[in-house]
Design a protein around this motif. Structure first.
Motif, PDB file in Angstrom:
ATOM      1  N   ILE A 123       0.863  -1.175   0.000  1.00 28.49           N
ATOM      2  CA  ILE A 123       0.000   0.000   0.000  1.00 28.49           C
ATOM      3  C   ILE A 123       0.899   1.223   0.000  1.00 28.49           C
ATOM      4  N   VAL A 124       0.663   2.138  -0.956  1.00 33.68           N
ATOM      5  CA  VAL A 124       1.485   3.347  -1.063  1.00 33.68           C
ATOM      6  C   VAL A 124       0.548   4.554  -1.111  1.00 33.68           C
ATOM      7  N   PRO A 125       0.247   5.173   0.034  1.00 38.76           N
ATOM      8  CA  PRO A 125      -0.766   6.235   0.074  1.00 38.76           C
ATOM      9  C   PRO A 125      -0.479   7.436  -0.813  1.00 38.76           C
ATOM     10  N   ASP A 126       0.812   7.719  -1.080  1.00 42.90           N
ATOM     11  CA  ASP A 126       1.135   8.910  -1.861  1.00 42.90           C
ATOM     12  C   ASP A 126       1.458   8.596  -3.325  1.00 42.90           C
ATOM     13  N   VAL A 144       3.095  -9.819  -6.303  1.00 45.45           N
ATOM     14  CA  VAL A 144       2.767  -9.004  -5.138  1.00 45.45           C
ATOM     15  C   VAL A 144       1.574  -8.104  -5.480  1.00 45.45           C
ATOM     16  N   ASP A 145       0.563  -8.085  -4.624  1.00 49.37           N
ATOM     17  CA  ASP A 145      -0.600  -7.226  -4.857  1.00 49.37           C
ATOM     18  C   ASP A 145      -0.239  -5.769  -4.610  1.00 49.37           C
ATOM     19  N   LEU A 146      -0.709  -4.884  -5.493  1.00 49.82           N
ATOM     20  CA  LEU A 146      -0.560  -3.444  -5.289  1.00 49.82           C
ATOM     21  C   LEU A 146      -1.949  -2.903  -4.982  1.00 49.82           C
ATOM     22  N   ILE A 147      -2.089  -2.371  -3.788  1.00 50.23           N
ATOM     23  CA  ILE A 147      -3.398  -1.986  -3.247  1.00 50.23           C
ATOM     24  C   ILE A 147      -3.548  -0.477  -3.299  1.00 50.23           C
ATOM     25  N   PHE A 148      -4.629  -0.011  -3.912  1.00 48.98           N
ATOM     26  CA  PHE A 148      -4.864   1.420  -4.060  1.00 48.98           C
ATOM     27  C   PHE A 148      -5.973   1.894  -3.127  1.00 48.98           C
ATOM     28  N   LEU A 149      -5.992   3.213  -2.926  1.00 50.68           N
ATOM     29  CA  LEU A 149      -6.944   3.825  -1.996  1.00 50.68           C
ATOM     30  C   LEU A 149      -8.034   4.588  -2.741  1.00 50.68           C
ATOM     31  N   ILE A 150      -9.240   4.524  -2.201  1.00 55.85           N
ATOM     32  CA  ILE A 150     -10.378   5.327  -2.655  1.00 55.85           C
ATOM     33  C   ILE A 150     -10.817   6.180  -1.480  1.00 55.85           C
ATOM     34  N   THR A 151     -11.006   7.472  -1.717  1.00 54.92           N
ATOM     35  CA  THR A 151     -11.379   8.405  -0.651  1.00 54.92           C
ATOM     36  C   THR A 151     -12.791   8.935  -0.876  1.00 54.92           C
ATOM     37  N   PRO A 152     -13.337   9.668   0.087  1.00 57.53           N
ATOM     38  CA  PRO A 152     -14.685  10.227  -0.092  1.00 57.53           C
ATOM     39  C   PRO A 152     -14.808  11.206  -1.257  1.00 57.53           C
ATOM     40  N   VAL A 153     -13.697  11.715  -1.785  1.00 58.10           N
ATOM     41  CA  VAL A 153     -13.771  12.671  -2.896  1.00 58.10           C
ATOM     42  C   VAL A 153     -13.257  12.079  -4.212  1.00 58.10           C
ATOM     43  N   THR A 166      -6.190  -2.165  -8.800  1.00 58.40           N
ATOM     44  CA  THR A 166      -5.954  -2.699  -7.462  1.00 58.40           C
ATOM     45  C   THR A 166      -6.128  -4.208  -7.429  1.00 58.40           C
ATOM     46  N   SER A 167      -5.361  -4.862  -6.582  1.00 58.30           N
ATOM     47  CA  SER A 167      -5.536  -6.299  -6.368  1.00 58.30           C
ATOM     48  C   SER A 167      -5.319  -6.598  -4.895  1.00 58.30           C
ATOM     49  N   GLY A 168      -5.794  -7.745  -4.452  1.00 58.55           N
ATOM     50  CA  GLY A 168      -5.755  -8.073  -3.024  1.00 58.55           C
ATOM     51  C   GLY A 168      -6.997  -7.547  -2.341  1.00 58.55           C
ATOM     52  N   PHE A 169      -7.072  -6.242  -2.218  1.00 56.62           N
ATOM     53  CA  PHE A 169      -8.281  -5.546  -1.776  1.00 56.62           C
ATOM     54  C   PHE A 169      -8.156  -4.090  -2.175  1.00 56.62           C
ATOM     55  N   VAL A 170      -9.263  -3.374  -2.103  1.00 53.48           N
ATOM     56  CA  VAL A 170      -9.225  -1.932  -2.308  1.00 53.48           C
ATOM     57  C   VAL A 170      -9.367  -1.283  -0.935  1.00 53.48           C
ATOM     58  N   TYR A 171      -8.532  -0.296  -0.686  1.00 59.81           N
ATOM     59  CA  TYR A 171      -8.491   0.377   0.617  1.00 59.81           C
ATOM     60  C   TYR A 171      -9.406   1.601   0.549  1.00 59.81           C
ATOM     61  N   ILE A 172     -10.485   1.560   1.286  1.00 60.51           N
ATOM     62  CA  ILE A 172     -11.442   2.658   1.305  1.00 60.51           C
ATOM     63  C   ILE A 172     -11.159   3.535   2.516  1.00 60.51           C
ATOM     64  N   VAL A 173     -10.771   4.775   2.250  1.00 60.20           N
ATOM     65  CA  VAL A 173     -10.480   5.733   3.318  1.00 60.20           C
ATOM     66  C   VAL A 173     -11.810   6.248   3.857  1.00 60.20           C
ATOM     67  N   SER A 174     -12.034   6.054   5.135  1.00 59.77           N
ATOM     68  CA  SER A 174     -13.357   6.306   5.702  1.00 59.77           C
ATOM     69  C   SER A 174     -13.725   7.780   5.801  1.00 59.77           C
ATOM     70  N   ARG A 175     -12.722   8.654   5.793  1.00 60.17           N
ATOM     71  CA  ARG A 175     -12.988  10.086   5.924  1.00 60.17           C
ATOM     72  C   ARG A 175     -11.779  10.867   5.454  1.00 60.17           C
ATOM     73  N   LEU A 176     -11.985  12.138   5.145  1.00 59.49           N
ATOM     74  CA  LEU A 176     -10.879  12.996   4.751  1.00 59.49           C
ATOM     75  C   LEU A 176      -9.968  13.237   5.948  1.00 59.49           C
ATOM     76  N   GLY A 177      -8.688  13.457   5.676  1.00 57.51           N
ATOM     77  CA  GLY A 177      -7.737  13.708   6.751  1.00 57.51           C
ATOM     78  C   GLY A 177      -6.733  12.590   6.849  1.00 57.51           C
ATOM     79  N   VAL A 178      -6.212  12.381   8.052  1.00 57.29           N
ATOM     80  CA  VAL A 178      -5.150  11.405   8.273  1.00 57.29           C
ATOM     81  C   VAL A 178      -5.648  10.281   9.170  1.00 57.29           C
ATOM     82  N   THR A 179      -4.796   9.279   9.349  1.00 60.51           N
ATOM     83  CA  THR A 179      -5.140   8.168  10.223  1.00 60.51           C
ATOM     84  C   THR A 179      -5.296   8.653  11.662  1.00 60.51           C
ATOM     85  N   GLY A 180      -6.006   7.850  12.457  1.00 66.99           N
ATOM     86  CA  GLY A 180      -6.206   8.206  13.862  1.00 66.99           C
ATOM     87  C   GLY A 180      -7.566   7.735  14.331  1.00 66.99           C
ATOM     88  N   GLU A 181      -7.707   7.573  15.634  1.00 65.81           N
ATOM     89  CA  GLU A 181      -8.960   7.097  16.189  1.00 65.81           C
ATOM     90  C   GLU A 181     -10.053   8.162  16.074  1.00 65.81           C
TER      91      GLU A 181
END
Length: 258
Positions: A123-126, A144-153, A166-181
């Motif tokens: 996974i390469v976020p940038d 090796v699977d290369l996994i891409f991100l989908i964001t709300p925008v 994308t392969s393996g899975f698609v990474y869905i970013v749950s909200r705008l911004g950065v990681t964190g609880e």
């Protein structure tokens, strides 16, 4: 183990996946191996093994601090692959890192090192999908699977191109911004899940920290939930790390079985 094989196994069991993140080398290489064991013992189906970078732009304060601790402890790509090769858990390992490190090592060598050390996904976020051809080809060559991100925008047009790559899975970013609880699940995340039509498993991350959030996302259509900062916070606390990590992983996995 390949990511697809894990999802096939879970489908037979009628379960969804718990994907757990840990920053390699935080607080040490040996400790990381113990932490991965605790995650798997608690129920993690896939482990994201973060390769720390000095400027982790997609990560919030918790994982930024973990990256700093790991780098100060001496973690680097060579040690990372050595450590990954020494992990003998029967789950897929996924590298999450930033493109600067991949570019410096060379896409061909990085993908080969992943395959040889037991890393089955990256996974390469940038790294935008539109600029990923070189790494994508190297990953395909080495299985090796290369996994891409989908964001709300993410637009419909970009979403289509991302899902094609994308392969393996698609990474869905749950909200705008950065990681964190976070304390709740964004309504936009449920909307995204409803709009993504693909055979690739849909994994939701960024902000998930407890079993209720996990259960809500599974109910909304996620095939997996990704949890990172909640585990990393335990590591930073230096108090019964492995016991608390195993307990939280067990609670989260229970939500993936319902």
């Amino acid at each position: 183990m390949r990511i697809a094989d894990k999802f096939t196994e879970l489908e037979r069991k009628k379960e969804k996946a718990l994907i757990a993140y840990v920053c390699a080398g935080d607080p040490s290489s040996e400790a990381t191996k113990e932490i991965v064991h605790s995650l798997v013992k608690g129920g993690a189906d896939i482990v994201e093994l973060g390769l720390p970078f000095s400027d982790p732009v997609a990560d919030g304060p918790t994982i930024q601090a973990a990256s700093t601790r790991a780098l100060e402890a001496g973690m680097n790509p060579d040690l990372y692959f050595e450590m990954a090769a020494s992990i003998k858990e029967n789950v897929p390992l996924v590298c999450m890192t930033y493109y600067n490190l991949i570019y410096k090592r060379g896409t061909e060598k990085f993908a080969r090192d992943c395959a040889e050390s037991g890393i089955t996904g990256i996974i390469v976020p940038d790294l935008p999908a539109e600029e990923s051809d070189e790494l994508h080809e190297s990953c395909k060559k080495h299985g090796v699977d290369l996994i891409f991100l989908i964001t709300p925008v993410t637009t419909e047009t970009r979403m289509k191109s991302i899902l094609e790559k994308t392969s393996g899975f698609v990474y869905i970013v749950s909200r705008l911004g950065v990681t964190g609880e976070r304390v709740d699940v964004a309504e936009s995340t449920k909307n995204i899940l409803g709009h993504i039509h693909t055979d690739v498993p849909k994994a939701v991350g960024f902000g998930i920290s407890n079993k209720d959030q996990a259960a809500e996302l599974i109910k909304a259509g996620a095939d997996a939930v990704i949890v990172g900062s909640a585990f990393v916070n335990f590591i930073a606390s230096d108090d019964n790390i492995n016991g608390r990590i195993e307990e939280l992983a067990s609670e989260l996995k229970e939500s993936c079985r319902k």
